[in-house]
Design a protein around this motif. Structure first.
Motif, mmCIF file in Angstrom:
data_model
loop_
_atom_site.group_PDB
_atom_site.id
_atom_site.type_symbol
_atom_site.label_atom_id
_atom_site.label_comp_id
_atom_site.label_asym_id
_atom_site.label_seq_id
_atom_site.Cartn_x
_atom_site.Cartn_y
_atom_site.Cartn_z
ATOM 1 N N ILE A 75 0.862 -1.185 0.000
ATOM 2 C CA ILE A 75 0.000 0.000 0.000
ATOM 3 C C ILE A 75 0.896 1.232 0.000
ATOM 4 O O ILE A 75 1.673 1.448 0.928
ATOM 5 N N SER A 76 0.791 2.009 -1.038
ATOM 6 C CA SER A 76 1.686 3.153 -1.190
ATOM 7 C C SER A 76 0.925 4.343 -1.751
ATOM 8 O O SER A 76 0.293 4.247 -2.811
ATOM 9 N N GLU A 77 1.002 5.444 -1.046
ATOM 10 C CA GLU A 77 0.372 6.659 -1.547
ATOM 11 C C GLU A 77 1.079 7.139 -2.810
ATOM 12 O O GLU A 77 0.473 7.769 -3.678
ATOM 13 N N GLU A 78 2.346 6.801 -2.916
ATOM 14 C CA GLU A 78 3.102 7.171 -4.120
ATOM 15 C C GLU A 78 2.536 6.464 -5.350
ATOM 16 O O GLU A 78 2.409 7.056 -6.427
ATOM 17 N N ILE A 79 2.177 5.191 -5.184
ATOM 18 C CA ILE A 79 1.591 4.447 -6.304
ATOM 19 C C ILE A 79 0.228 5.029 -6.671
ATOM 20 O O ILE A 79 -0.103 5.181 -7.854
ATOM 21 N N GLU A 80 -0.574 5.356 -5.656
ATOM 22 C CA GLU A 80 -1.882 5.963 -5.931
ATOM 23 C C GLU A 80 -1.710 7.295 -6.660
ATOM 24 O O GLU A 80 -2.433 7.600 -7.609
ATOM 25 N N ARG A 81 -0.741 8.078 -6.209
ATOM 26 C CA ARG A 81 -0.507 9.382 -6.833
ATOM 27 C C ARG A 81 -0.010 9.220 -8.272
ATOM 28 O O ARG A 81 -0.303 10.057 -9.130
ATOM 29 N N SER A 82 0.724 8.151 -8.525
ATOM 30 C CA SER A 82 1.255 7.941 -9.873
ATOM 31 C C SER A 82 0.129 7.742 -10.887
ATOM 32 O O SER A 82 0.170 8.290 -11.993
ATOM 33 N N GLU A 83 -0.886 6.972 -10.508
ATOM 34 C CA GLU A 83 -1.999 6.763 -11.436
ATOM 35 C C GLU A 83 -2.848 8.022 -11.556
ATOM 36 O O GLU A 83 -3.376 8.327 -12.633
ATOM 37 N N SER A 84 -2.958 8.766 -10.462
ATOM 38 C CA SER A 84 -3.668 10.049 -10.527
ATOM 39 C C SER A 84 -2.967 10.995 -11.495
ATOM 40 O O SER A 84 -3.614 11.754 -12.225
ATOM 41 N N LEU A 85 -1.636 10.946 -11.506
ATOM 42 C CA LEU A 85 -0.859 11.780 -12.422
ATOM 43 C C LEU A 85 -1.227 11.471 -13.872
ATOM 44 O O LEU A 85 -1.462 12.385 -14.679
ATOM 45 N N VAL A 86 -1.300 10.190 -14.195
ATOM 46 C CA VAL A 86 -1.641 9.781 -15.563
ATOM 47 C C VAL A 86 -3.048 10.255 -15.923
ATOM 48 O O VAL A 86 -3.277 10.832 -16.996
ATOM 49 N N GLN A 87 -3.997 10.012 -15.023
ATOM 50 C CA GLN A 87 -5.384 10.390 -15.307
ATOM 51 C C GLN A 87 -5.542 11.905 -15.427
ATOM 52 O O GLN A 87 -6.291 12.391 -16.283
ATOM 53 N N ASN A 88 -4.843 12.641 -14.586
ATOM 54 C CA ASN A 88 -4.944 14.104 -14.631
ATOM 55 C C ASN A 88 -4.333 14.671 -15.910
ATOM 56 O O ASN A 88 -4.844 15.651 -16.468
ATOM 57 N N ILE A 89 -3.246 14.062 -16.363
ATOM 58 C CA ILE A 89 -2.625 14.515 -17.613
ATOM 59 C C ILE A 89 -3.595 14.334 -18.779
ATOM 60 O O ILE A 89 -3.796 15.233 -19.606
ATOM 61 N N VAL A 90 -4.209 13.159 -18.847
ATOM 62 C CA VAL A 90 -5.175 12.888 -19.918
ATOM 63 C C VAL A 90 -6.337 13.877 -19.843
ATOM 64 O O VAL A 90 -6.764 14.453 -20.855
ATOM 65 N N LYS A 91 -6.836 14.085 -18.635
ATOM 66 C CA LYS A 91 -7.959 15.002 -18.446
ATOM 67 C C LYS A 91 -7.583 16.427 -18.845
ATOM 68 O O LYS A 91 -8.334 17.109 -19.566
ATOM 69 N N ASP A 92 -6.409 16.892 -18.397
ATOM 70 C CA ASP A 92 -5.984 18.265 -18.699
ATOM 71 C C ASP A 92 -5.788 18.474 -20.198
ATOM 72 O O ASP A 92 -6.187 19.506 -20.760
#
Length: 610
Positions: free
Chosen positions: A467-484
């Protein structure tokens, strides 16, 4: 002559006489009498005060003095409280009318005994009550209970030992049956004559006696069984029993057992609604459990009830939502089969072939699985079945849907890592749902190679290291880039051939870390420390970045630097497919025709389209 008691502003000495004359009322059968009464009562309550000749209460407002007068009259014996039954019939759960009868020679239990009440409050104090807010109800009822009629003449029940013409009524008789349950498997084969008081005192209280006629080794086994199960961990019942049965249970255990055998917890259940209305057998507004199971299956009924409300909340049986639950459970069956189809051969959950997880998205799915296992486990520990199912089914499915979309191209290639992730997820998922949907879970566990019965299988364990907040943030980064990117494309109404993504330089990560250490959006402190640590030469740029970070840190928590380059390059094919353009990821500003790289911030890369 009438005596004035209440003086009302706007009326004469005798308001009633005045109103009767004004309305032309001739006798008490006149229909206008009710109108006169309503007018006068309203005026006296809102504007009236006690007349001056009544010295004790003179000048006091009627609205505020009534309770005081009532209390004084009761105290001096000139008044008393009279109770009456409601005019509407009281209906039994069986559908028949209830008849109240005062019975001669009735037996009562003295729950009002002060010493007993005090001891029972101690039982309550050491219990865990779920939900905790019900504790005050128990405290009230334990103090409120007084003499309770505990016997009746007809129906089922145990005979009062000293007066066999009476039966102990159910609420009083059922306060220790959990003790009986713990040893029932032995008693059913024993001679009833041997089950005397001495026998039970030995089993339950450890009191030796020459009157015990059961073989010592058998008594020892039975006593060991009782001591294994007691003290009672949890008593679960409906909220309408808080003021009687559940409180009686605490009283009885306080009276009979030593403190180490007192119950440890009580869970109070809610009631049932049907399409938003209270279920009532007297009104025919009920759905029978047997009918619901026959139409939808036991698993669907269980899943709906536990997902729709926490145990202590009222559930609402709604046909449309039940059918939705049925479809969701069917989806789960289909997903299990889909995992085997993706693998392309027989799935064996007892022998899952491991694969190295190199991609961020695979690590993310395993991370989310462990997050939901942990949350569901913690929720079940405190009987939060709805919260547990939010994680064990609904949120986990949402994450799975996202994962399946992200790796759709890899699924077609039968990628080993994807197959490993999906197989691991299914193995854990079937076990997670076993308490909620036991029949479906057993079927799937058996069909796809689970060892033994799933009900005996080990409960899924979460791994904190996965369980890693870094891993969760990594996927959020990908999704946010696509969204932006897609939002920018919509705004400028263009289809770029190439999209450039600029990542934040190291000094901005250092600045974000400093801001996190400061702990608040204090630009002065952040700037001072940044300059003191010489993180970058251009103070003007530091100031601009510090302002942005000060705004952002209240929304995005700093978790340390993440490898944005690896994360985005790993997801590059997915991003390009989603934005329908070539994507170039930059770690510096060597190519930056419109000076966009300076806008890149930690967790939020800059974007340039051409």
């Amino acid at each position: 002559n009438p005596i004035n008691v209440v003086t009302v502003k706007g009326y004469g000495e005798f308001p009633a006489v005045e109103v009767v004359e004004r309305m032309g009322i001739e006798n008490q059968n006149d229909p206008k009498v009710q109108d006169a009464t309503d007018e006068l009562y309203k005026a006296e309550h809102s504007k009236g005060y006690i007349s001056d000749h009544i010295e004790k209460y003179a000048g006091k407002r009627v609205a505020y003095i009534r309770d005081e007068i009532k209390a004084d009259m009761i105290e001096e014996g000139s008044a008393d409280i009279m109770y009456d039954f409601a005019e509407r019939p009281v209906i039994c759960r069986c559908g028949n009318k209830c008849v109240v009868k005062v019975m001669d020679d009735q037996w009562f239990i003295r729950y009002g005994d002060e010493e007993w009440t005090e001891k029972t409050q101690k039982v309550l104090a050491q219990e865990t009550i779920i939900p905790e807010e019900i504790r005050s109800n128990f405290e009230y009822y334990i103090n409120w209970l007084d003499d309770w009629a505990c016997s009746r003449r007809v129906g089922l029940g145990t005979r009062v030992p000293w007066d066999d013409q009476w039966l102990i009524e159910p609420l009083s008789d059922s306060t220790m049956y959990m003790s009986y349950y713990s040893i029932a498997k032995y008693l059913k084969d024993m001679n009833p004559e041997d089950l005397n008081e001495a026998f039970f005192e030995k089993v339950f209280l450890g009191v030796d006696s020459d009157e015990i006629t059961v073989a010592p080794e058998i008594v020892e086994d039975i006593q060991a069984e009782f001591n294994y199960w007691y003290p009672l961990d949890w008593r679960l019942s409906a909220k309408d029993l808080v003021g009687n049965h559940l409180s009686f249970l605490m009283f009885t255990h306080a009276a009979v057992y030593p403190e180490e055998k007192w119950p440890k917890g009580t869970v109070v259940f809610g009631m049932g609604l049907l399409e938003g209305n209270k279920m009532s057998s007297s009104k025919g507004n009920v759905i029978l459990l047997a009918d619901a199971i026959e139409e939808y299956s036991a698993d669907v009924v269980r899943l709906f009830l536990m997902a729709s409300a926490e145990p202590w909340q009222d559930f609402d049986w709604r046909e449309k939502e039940v059918k939705g639950t049925q479809r969701r459970l069917e989806w789960f069956r289909e997903f299990a089969q889909k995992v085997e189809d993706i693998k392309g051969e027989k799935l064996d959950l007892s022998n899952i072939q491991e694969a190295a997880l190199e991609r961020s998205i695979d690590k993310w799915m395993v991370n989310q699985l462990n997050v939901h296992i942990k949350a569901a486990t913690e929720a079940l520990e405190v009987f939060q079945t709805r919260q547990a199912l939010q994680h064990a089914l609904f949120l986990l499915k949402k994450d799975l849907d996202h994962y399946m979309y992200r790796v759709k191209d890899l699924i077609e290639k039968k990628d080993p890592a994807v197959i490993y992730v999906l197989s691991t997820l299914l193995s854990n998922w079937i076990r997670l749902l076993a308490p909620f949907t036991p029949h479906t879970s057993e079927e799937l566990w058996s069909k796809f190679g689970g060892e033994g019965f799933v009900s005996f299988a080990e409960w899924p364990k979460y791994d904190e290291e996965l369980i890693s907040e870094e891993i969760e943030r990594s996927e959020s980064l990908v999704q946010n880039i696509v969204k932006d990117i897609n939002e920018i494309k919509n705004i400028v109404d263009t289809d770029p051939e190439k999209i450039h993504i600029y990542l934040s330089p190291d000094w901005k990560w250092d600045l974000y870390k400093i801001a996190d250490e400061v702990g608040k959006p204090d630009i002065g402190q952040i700037m001072g420390r940044a300059i003191g640590q010489n993180i970058y030469d251009d103070k003007k740029e530091i100031a601009g970045a510090a302002k942005k970070i000060s705004r952002e840190m209240t929304k995005t928590r700093y978790i340390g630097k993440i490898d944005e380059a690896t994360i985005l390059n790993d997801a590059k094919d997915f991003i390009e497919a989603e934005v329908e353009s070539e994507v170039v990821i930059h770690t510096d500003d060597s190519y930056d025709p419109q000076n966009k790289a300076r806008n890149a911030m930690p967790y939020k890369p800059a974007i340039f389209m051409e």
